[in-house]
Enzyme design. Sequence first.
Site, PDB file in Angstrom:
ATOM      1  N   GLU A 247       8.464 -14.984  74.192  1.00 29.08           N
ATOM      2  CA  GLU A 247       9.175 -14.789  75.466  1.00 29.08           C
ATOM      3  C   GLU A 247       8.260 -13.993  76.378  1.00 29.08           C
ATOM      4  O   GLU A 247       8.031 -12.803  76.125  1.00 29.08           O
ATOM      5  CB  GLU A 247      10.465 -13.981  75.243  1.00 29.08           C
ATOM      6  CG  GLU A 247      11.491 -14.626  74.351  1.00 29.08           C
ATOM      7  CD  GLU A 247      12.279 -15.708  75.051  1.00 29.08           C
ATOM      8  OE1 GLU A 247      12.080 -15.930  76.260  1.00 29.08           O
ATOM      9  OE2 GLU A 247      13.088 -16.347  74.377  1.00 29.08           O
ATOM     10  N   CYS A 281      11.558  -9.397  83.706  1.00 26.11           N
ATOM     11  CA  CYS A 281      10.883 -10.691  83.520  1.00 26.11           C
ATOM     12  C   CYS A 281      11.571 -11.784  84.322  1.00 26.11           C
ATOM     13  O   CYS A 281      10.923 -12.699  84.812  1.00 26.11           O
ATOM     14  CB  CYS A 281      10.818 -11.051  82.040  1.00 26.11           C
ATOM     15  SG  CYS A 281      12.422 -11.055  81.235  1.00 26.11           S
TER      16      CYS A 281
HETATM   17  P1  NDP Z   1       2.721  -6.325  76.607  1.00 27.30           P
HETATM   18  O1  NDP Z   1       2.363  -7.738  76.408  1.00 27.30           O
HETATM   19  O2  NDP Z   1       1.693  -5.387  77.098  1.00 27.30           O
HETATM   20  O3  NDP Z   1       3.280  -5.683  75.252  1.00 27.30           O
HETATM   21  C1  NDP Z   1       4.371  -6.252  74.564  1.00 27.30           C
HETATM   22  C2  NDP Z   1       4.383  -5.727  73.133  1.00 27.30           C
HETATM   23  O4  NDP Z   1       3.266  -6.265  72.424  1.00 27.30           O
HETATM   24  C3  NDP Z   1       4.267  -4.215  73.033  1.00 27.30           C
HETATM   25  O5  NDP Z   1       5.078  -3.754  71.972  1.00 27.30           O
HETATM   26  C4  NDP Z   1       2.804  -4.035  72.733  1.00 27.30           C
HETATM   27  O6  NDP Z   1       2.528  -2.826  72.089  1.00 27.30           O
HETATM   28  C5  NDP Z   1       2.560  -5.192  71.796  1.00 27.30           C
HETATM   29  N1  NDP Z   1       1.151  -5.562  71.648  1.00 27.30           N
HETATM   30  C6  NDP Z   1       0.093  -5.276  72.449  1.00 27.30           C
HETATM   31  N2  NDP Z   1      -1.039  -5.842  71.961  1.00 27.30           N
HETATM   32  C7  NDP Z   1      -0.685  -6.501  70.834  1.00 27.30           C
HETATM   33  C8  NDP Z   1      -1.398  -7.300  69.894  1.00 27.30           C
HETATM   34  N3  NDP Z   1      -2.703  -7.538  70.019  1.00 27.30           N
HETATM   35  N4  NDP Z   1      -0.718  -7.838  68.872  1.00 27.30           N
HETATM   36  C9  NDP Z   1       0.606  -7.636  68.736  1.00 27.30           C
HETATM   37  N5  NDP Z   1       1.344  -6.880  69.588  1.00 27.30           N
HETATM   38  C10 NDP Z   1       0.700  -6.323  70.632  1.00 27.30           C
HETATM   39  O7  NDP Z   1       3.990  -6.351  77.571  1.00 27.30           O
HETATM   40  P2  NDP Z   1       4.743  -5.139  78.217  1.00 27.30           P
HETATM   41  O8  NDP Z   1       5.270  -4.221  77.171  1.00 27.30           O
HETATM   42  O9  NDP Z   1       3.888  -4.597  79.303  1.00 27.30           O
HETATM   43  O10 NDP Z   1       6.025  -5.865  78.862  1.00 27.30           O
HETATM   44  C11 NDP Z   1       6.007  -6.445  80.122  1.00 27.30           C
HETATM   45  C12 NDP Z   1       5.898  -7.956  80.013  1.00 27.30           C
HETATM   46  O11 NDP Z   1       6.970  -8.433  79.227  1.00 27.30           O
HETATM   47  C13 NDP Z   1       6.047  -8.633  81.355  1.00 27.30           C
HETATM   48  O12 NDP Z   1       5.087  -9.674  81.472  1.00 27.30           O
HETATM   49  C14 NDP Z   1       7.447  -9.210  81.311  1.00 27.30           C
HETATM   50  O13 NDP Z   1       7.631 -10.317  82.146  1.00 27.30           O
HETATM   51  C15 NDP Z   1       7.579  -9.545  79.863  1.00 27.30           C
HETATM   52  N6  NDP Z   1       8.978  -9.653  79.469  1.00 27.30           N
HETATM   53  C16 NDP Z   1       9.474 -10.881  79.131  1.00 27.30           C
HETATM   54  C17 NDP Z   1      10.809 -11.036  78.817  1.00 27.30           C
HETATM   55  C18 NDP Z   1      11.353 -12.361  78.389  1.00 27.30           C
HETATM   56  O14 NDP Z   1      12.394 -12.371  77.752  1.00 27.30           O
HETATM   57  N7  NDP Z   1      10.734 -13.480  78.692  1.00 27.30           N
HETATM   58  C19 NDP Z   1      11.734  -9.895  78.854  1.00 27.30           C
HETATM   59  C20 NDP Z   1      11.111  -8.659  79.188  1.00 27.30           C
HETATM   60  C21 NDP Z   1       9.770  -8.558  79.490  1.00 27.30           C
HETATM   61  P3  NDP Z   1       2.042  -1.575  72.965  1.00 27.30           P
HETATM   62  O15 NDP Z   1       3.068  -1.361  74.032  1.00 27.30           O
HETATM   63  O16 NDP Z   1       2.036  -0.502  71.943  1.00 27.30           O
HETATM   64  O17 NDP Z   1       0.691  -1.944  73.519  1.00 27.30           O
END
Ligand code: NDP
Length: 502
Positions: A247, A281
């Site tokens: 997502e 999002c």
């Molecule tokens: P990120 O992609 O930066 O991070 C998402 C999660 O992935 C975090 O827990 C992060 O950890 C983790 N992560 C980072 N690097 C890795 C890796 N290499 N392998 C596995 N996990 C990893 O997103 P954000 O947290 O900044 O969230 C914002 C984004 O989420 C926006 O693009 C938004 O549109 C989207 N979003 C989508 C939704 C949907 O349902 N479609 C709903 C809500 C948000 P850490 O934070 O510790 O780096």
Amino acid sequence: MTQTAPGSSAVTTTGDGRFASLDPRTGEVVAHHPVHTPQQVADAVAQARRASNWWQELGFDGRKARLDAWRRLLVKRLDEAAGLISAETGKPAADAKLEMVIVIDHLHWAAKNAERVLRKRRVPAGLLMSNQSATIEYLPVGVVGVIGPWNYPAFTPMGSIAYALAAGNTVVFKPSELTPGVGTWLSDTLAEIVPEHPVLSVVTGFGETGAALCRSGVDKLAFTGSTATGKRVMAACAESLTPVLVECGGKDALIVDFDADVALAADAAVWGAMSNAGQTCIGVERVYVHEDVAEEFTAAVRKLAAKVRPGGDPGADLGPITMPSQVDIIRSHVQDAIDKGAKALVGGVESVRPPFVEPVVLADVPEDSLAITDETFGPTITINRVRDTDEAIRLANAGRYGLGGTVFSKARGEQLARRLKAGMVSINGVVAFAAIPSLPFGGIGDSGFGRIHGEDGLREFARPQAVARRKFKPLLNPMSFTRGAGTVRQLLAIVKLRYGRK
Ligand code: NDP
């Protein structure tokens, strides 16, 4: 109390294997959490696997009783959860409470409907196989890994967690490094209801902890976050063929038709774009308005947006930008649009005052601007006028995302909704689909694939098992080396009679 300048950094490491989550409004430390190593992630998954048999054996009724009790506990302690959500994201208390209300409604729906959707059911075996009884059952996949973002730190992961648990799986959850406290709180409260086994455990840390979860041997990985990280998650999961649900972000458009209720559309546009400081999002990032109502609509949006006030005080409408690095992206999108000829009707580049961003309304924005093509994730909105709804649909569908969409039209709402390249659409309302638990949530294109919520969301965390059971000896049995010479000939005659005619 440790403090950093607001907006300078959202997390600090302490050097002892822990990191701090910070209140983005003030820079104050909310709490410290461990940076879990790959070994600790593997241990959590092993524990979840041991808990999995027990959770499965509780059956639908046993799990429903526990999940219902958890729901009641979440209702009782809603203010506590909302306080933590506000502290880690900076969002206003009322919005944090609203987030928990929607979480609770989804948890109720998932627990109530899991058995109806997933239980064993008979399906017709068909004429040629009428000696067989055919059944389908949706069995738990086992252990589900969930990786969540920070913007809705309870609602977003619970779209996977509640449905995965109700479907009979145990879960290991890696919350965003910005909101580890909310994830831990969810796990701790469920442990009060289910003390026997860790059916929902939390691992905290940075991207490496998430990457370790992808490689830990979970049976499915549900990721919510940015498209760039989604691709990395998918690549890591590909190494072990771990199935993924992805997502990701969006660039949702709102279309205003010539016959729309303009006041309603303007109110929805401003809420859809600005609430949660635009860090949604499914937030409205672009508007395409029919030229006949463009002036009236734009004036109404201007008036409403100008009153929306960010701040860290209890009366503020919006909180700060939770992730400090996003501030530069928001600024660059506004600057790029203005450089390319857009008009700033409310605010402008000067609205970006970290950690807060005041509302920005941009009009006549060139379609190749970053504010049109890329996810801004701030309290900004673009308004472009169109000659007709064909043009609106074409422009709305032009991007690489396909998450949600909104249509305001009295006569043609459903017709226009159907033409939008989006996983979900609200007609004459905004983001309503996310709060309806029976509707599947998810997108296409760069917004990802797979669905949380609703029946599809329950099945997403289950493996369909098809069973064919022989009831009696068939009249013709072509699937045996002892079949007679005429068996296939007779079968063909039946097929011609049954399927060869009109
Ligand atoms: P990120 O992609 O930066 O991070 C998402 C999660 O992935 C975090 O827990 C992060 O950890 C983790 N992560 C980072 N690097 C890795 C890796 N290499 N392998 C596995 N996990 C990893 O997103 P954000 O947290 O900044 O969230 C914002 C984004 O989420 C926006 O693009 C938004 O549109 C989207 N979003 C989508 C939704 C949907 O349902 N479609 C709903 C809500 C948000 P850490 O934070 O510790 O780096």
